[in-house]
Scaffold this motif. Structure first.
Motif, PDB file in Angstrom:
ATOM      1  N   PHE A 162      10.405 -16.655 -40.053  1.00 37.94           N
ATOM      2  CA  PHE A 162       9.494 -17.682 -40.644  1.00 37.94           C
ATOM      3  C   PHE A 162       8.391 -18.066 -39.920  1.00 37.94           C
ATOM      4  N   GLN A 163       8.057 -17.350 -39.152  1.00 39.01           N
ATOM      5  CA  GLN A 163       6.728 -17.693 -38.644  1.00 39.01           C
ATOM      6  C   GLN A 163       6.617 -18.806 -37.786  1.00 39.01           C
ATOM      7  N   ASP A 164       7.651 -19.468 -37.367  1.00 43.13           N
ATOM      8  CA  ASP A 164       7.529 -20.840 -36.747  1.00 43.13           C
ATOM      9  C   ASP A 164       7.567 -20.430 -35.365  1.00 43.13           C
ATOM     10  N   GLY A 165       6.428 -20.578 -34.623  1.00 48.19           N
ATOM     11  CA  GLY A 165       6.373 -20.046 -33.269  1.00 48.19           C
ATOM     12  C   GLY A 165       5.674 -18.568 -33.456  1.00 48.19           C
ATOM     13  N   GLY A 166       4.826 -18.101 -32.474  1.00 45.95           N
ATOM     14  CA  GLY A 166       4.122 -16.859 -32.585  1.00 45.95           C
ATOM     15  C   GLY A 166       5.255 -15.877 -31.964  1.00 45.95           C
ATOM     16  N   LEU A 167       4.722 -14.695 -32.108  1.00 49.61           N
ATOM     17  CA  LEU A 167       5.171 -13.481 -31.528  1.00 49.61           C
ATOM     18  C   LEU A 167       4.833 -13.194 -29.841  1.00 49.61           C
ATOM     19  N   LEU A 168       3.445 -13.070 -29.967  1.00 51.31           N
ATOM     20  CA  LEU A 168       2.949 -12.921 -28.354  1.00 51.31           C
ATOM     21  C   LEU A 168       3.147 -14.022 -27.617  1.00 51.31           C
ATOM     22  N   VAL A 169       3.207 -15.241 -28.021  1.00 50.30           N
ATOM     23  CA  VAL A 169       3.458 -16.383 -27.362  1.00 50.30           C
ATOM     24  C   VAL A 169       5.098 -16.856 -27.304  1.00 50.30           C
ATOM     25  N   MET A 170       5.873 -15.846 -27.897  1.00 46.42           N
ATOM     26  CA  MET A 170       7.121 -16.293 -27.903  1.00 46.42           C
ATOM     27  C   MET A 170       8.023 -16.320 -26.445  1.00 46.42           C
ATOM     28  N   GLY A 171       7.327 -15.626 -25.271  1.00 40.77           N
ATOM     29  CA  GLY A 171       7.659 -15.869 -24.064  1.00 40.77           C
ATOM     30  C   GLY A 171       7.799 -17.533 -23.779  1.00 40.77           C
ATOM     31  N   ALA A 172       6.408 -17.989 -23.892  1.00 36.11           N
ATOM     32  CA  ALA A 172       6.335 -19.384 -23.711  1.00 36.11           C
ATOM     33  C   ALA A 172       7.205 -20.281 -24.525  1.00 36.11           C
ATOM     34  N   ASN A 173       7.253 -19.956 -25.704  1.00 28.71           N
ATOM     35  CA  ASN A 173       8.353 -20.849 -26.573  1.00 28.71           C
ATOM     36  C   ASN A 173       9.770 -20.710 -25.935  1.00 28.71           C
ATOM     37  N   ILE A 174      10.171 -19.452 -25.389  1.00 20.84           N
ATOM     38  CA  ILE A 174      11.365 -19.346 -24.901  1.00 20.84           C
ATOM     39  C   ILE A 174      11.482 -20.088 -23.782  1.00 20.84           C
ATOM     40  N   LEU A 175      10.807 -20.069 -22.787  1.00 21.99           N
ATOM     41  CA  LEU A 175      10.477 -20.736 -21.555  1.00 21.99           C
ATOM     42  C   LEU A 175      10.707 -22.277 -21.785  1.00 21.99           C
ATOM     43  N   ASN A 176       9.974 -22.563 -22.620  1.00 22.52           N
ATOM     44  CA  ASN A 176       9.694 -24.241 -22.887  1.00 22.52           C
ATOM     45  C   ASN A 176      11.174 -24.637 -23.511  1.00 22.52           C
ATOM     46  N   GLY A 181      13.435 -16.478 -31.614  1.00 25.06           N
ATOM     47  CA  GLY A 181      13.249 -15.141 -31.790  1.00 25.06           C
ATOM     48  C   GLY A 181      13.224 -15.010 -33.401  1.00 25.06           C
ATOM     49  N   VAL A 182      14.261 -15.440 -33.952  1.00 17.30           N
ATOM     50  CA  VAL A 182      14.677 -15.468 -35.311  1.00 17.30           C
ATOM     51  C   VAL A 182      13.596 -16.418 -36.133  1.00 17.30           C
ATOM     52  N   GLN A 183      13.301 -17.861 -35.643  1.00 19.20           N
ATOM     53  CA  GLN A 183      12.382 -18.461 -36.271  1.00 19.20           C
ATOM     54  C   GLN A 183      11.204 -17.848 -36.361  1.00 19.20           C
ATOM     55  N   ALA A 184      10.773 -17.200 -35.200  1.00 21.92           N
ATOM     56  CA  ALA A 184       9.658 -16.522 -35.321  1.00 21.92           C
ATOM     57  C   ALA A 184       9.460 -15.396 -36.103  1.00 21.92           C
ATOM     58  N   LEU A 185      10.233 -14.504 -35.929  1.00 25.10           N
ATOM     59  CA  LEU A 185      10.354 -13.210 -36.854  1.00 25.10           C
ATOM     60  C   LEU A 185      10.571 -13.579 -38.247  1.00 25.10           C
TER      61      LEU A 185
END
Lengths: 266, 315
Positions: free
Chosen positions: B105-119, B99-103
């Motif tokens: 540093f824009q490393d990983g998206g916000l809308l797709v964060m669910g997928a990134n967290i899952l993976n 979450g912090v990387q996305a918020l």
């Protein structure tokens, strides 16, 4: 501290900085959702969305260049979508031989690839703007208002406080390793296993230091009357400007979605 | 630039809305359980502990070691943190990191964060803890070998799921993304395994009290071992299969209708899935969507529940 340069927040006094963090989060997410919902090749709608970002970054007082300069972070990922140009069935635009492969560029594939890149690029720009105009503690507080579980927002608020400290510590460990490695670590004389073990020891050491630090932090918090929740003096109340901003953007995004579908019909 | 984006963080725009939403649903349900579980385990202590440990993972991801030809090995950390802190805590820690990387540093998206967290957060915690719990209390070498295997598999599982999401979203052709991503991550996973093993060995040696078998077992039930083994088996069987014959995978997905659902926008999906006896009204469309979402959420909840450790008698 070198690591402090990591914080993307840029303090200015602007309309965008003064908006409620909730509003900015909702606007950013809705904007990204709108981009993803746009069909392939909706150029008019992509252009209008970009205008929206440009207007917002102009209002934020960060200047035109700031957001664009930082918007290319997701670009390396484009590689994941690149081959769709050659594999999506469509009219062949050009074909050439590359070693053993015969590649042909299809119009549908190119359209899909460029659209994916545009969606991603526009979305990143708005996210850059969000991080640059909102202090992280406000962001975490805004997430709490949006019903993200209190534990998670507290953890990320905490993480933010120690992020720079521990990053600095990791950098110090790496500097110490470099200072004590007279031979280049790439040298063949240093076996890979040894290099990996040193990196692992560093991670383990950082783990223990962090673990012990969290003990000290907890004790210090108890000493100051911590009872399991955070208190804030910033109440974050929605102002008229907040409602106005969110209504304007949502209307604009609805128009963009409409323009995209209308443009396709034409 | 100090901050370098990692290859597994999917940015916004690369996943279809449907895939992003389904991933969020699974993630939200599992996180909901994790929030409830860890509250009971650690009480008010957990926030400083997990907050600092999340900052630790963020910092530890910067530690690298040169491998060869300019490439370097580094840490994702999901398996390591699951082995050392337990699965629920690991899920919260990794979620915060992503979450912090996305918020920030824009490393990983916000809308797709669910997928990134899952993976990268949930799957890695399941494999890391599940496999390690199976050997807790065994010999040192058994534990360290399992740590390495779990760390490597956690990276492969995350890559496999990310490939699947990219492919189902119509972003990457299966024939390219599976062999390429899995090949690269088989190497990245080796770096992860080496660092994780050395780190766990170091921690066990310096603070054996943190890694006692009794303590490790108390952090989650036996269901984790089964879950971890099942996912590990899926990764081991599916990875070579997906890399070698992605066309077969494509055909199966096409036959089952996965591809068209995943790539269509949500309103198109709902339109295809009208409930027959209600007729083509807006109501039936909405109902279809709600039922679909409830089924996915319910499945994820059931899987999550089975991971519960039977409550101890508290008298």
């Amino acid at each position: 501290m070198q690591a402090l340069a990591l914080d993307p927040y840029r303090g200015e006094k602007s309309l965008v900085h003064h908006l409620d963090p909730r509003v900015k989060i909702v606007i950013t997410i809705t904007f990204i959702l709108s981009n993803v919902l746009l069909p392939d090749g909706a150029w008019l709608a992509f252009g209008l969305s970009w205008l929206l970002v440009l207007a917002a970054s102009h209002l934020s007082g960060l200047g035109w260049g700031y957001v664009i300069k930082r918007s290319f972070i997701a670009l390396p990922f484009a590689l994941a979508a690149f081959t769709i140009i050659f594999t999506l069935p469509g009219r062949t635009l050009a074909s050439f031989d590359l070693g053993p492969w015969h590649l042909s560029v299809s119009d549908a594939g190119l359209l899909r690839f460029v659209s994916i890149l545009l969606r991603s690029w526009l979305s990143v720009q708005m996210a850059v703007l969000l991080a640059a105009t909102t202090k992280f503690p406000d962001l975490a507080h805004g997430l709490r208002h949006l019903h993200v579980p209190a534990i998670l927002t507290a953890i990320i608020a905490f993480m933010y406080r120690y992020l720079f400290l521990l990053t600095e510590e990791a950098l110090r460990l790496m500097r110490a390793r470099a200072a004590r490695s007279a031979r280049s670590p790439e040298s063949r004389n240093v076996p890979l296993k040894w290099r990996a073990r040193v990196a692992g020891n560093m991670a383990g050491q950082l783990f223990l230091r962090s673990h012990e630090r969290s003990d000290r932090v907890y004790n210090a918090m108890l000493a100051r009357g911590y009872q399991g929740q955070f208190l804030t003096i910033n109440p974050h109340i929605m102002q008229r400007a907040d409602w106005f901003a969110i209504a304007t953007i949502l209307l604009a995004l609805a128009l963009i979605q409409f323009a995209a579908r209308w443009g396709i019909l034409l | 630039m100090l901050y370098k984006p990692a290859p597994l963080h999917i940015p916004d725009g690369f996943l279809s809305v449907t895939i992003a939403v389904v991933s969020w649903l699974i993630t939200i349900v599992l996180l909901g359980i994790a929030v409830r579980r860890s509250r009971g385990e650690l009480g008010e202590r957990q926030i400083p502990l997990m907050g600092v440990m999340a900052a630790f993972i963020f910092a530890a991801q910067m530690i690298n070691f040169p491998v060869a030809g300019g490439t370097s090995g580094h840490l994702l950390g999901g398996a390591l943190v699951a082995i050392t802190l337990g699965p629920w805590a690991a899920m919260l820690v990794m979620t915060s990191v992503i979450g912090v990387q996305a918020l920030l540093f824009q490393d990983g998206g916000l809308l797709v964060m669910g997928a990134n967290i899952l993976n990268m957060g949930l799957l890695t915690a399941l494999i890391g803890y599940g496999l390690y719990r199976g050997v807790a209390g065994r010999s040192r070498s058994a534990r360290l070998i399992t740590t390495g295997v779990a760390a490597w598999l956690s990276v492969m599982a995350a890559a496999l799921l990310a490939c699947t999401q990219l492919w189902l979203s119509g972003t990457s052709p299966a024939g390219v993304v599976f062999p390429a991503m899995l090949g690269v991550h088989a190497l990245i996973g080796l770096g992860e395994a080496l660092i994780s093993v050395a780190a766990v060995a170091f921690i066990t040696q310096t603070r054996p009290d943190l890694m006692e078998a009794e303590k490790v077992r108390a952090r989650g039930g036996y269901g984790w071992v089964i879950g971890g083994l099942v996912i590990a088996l899926i990764v081991v069987v599916l990875s070579p299969l997906a890399s070698a014959s992605p066309d077969g995978l494509e055909r199966v997905a096409e036959d089952l209708g996965f591809l068209s659902i995943a790539q269509a926008s949500p309103y198109e999906v709902l339109a295809d899935y009208l409930i027959p006896w209600l007729g083509e009204s807006a109501l039936s469309t909405i109902l279809a969507g709600v039922i679909g979402a409830a089924v996915v959420a319910g499945l994820a909840y059931l899987i999550g529940r089975s991971l519960y450790k039977p409550k101890k008698q508290e008298a």
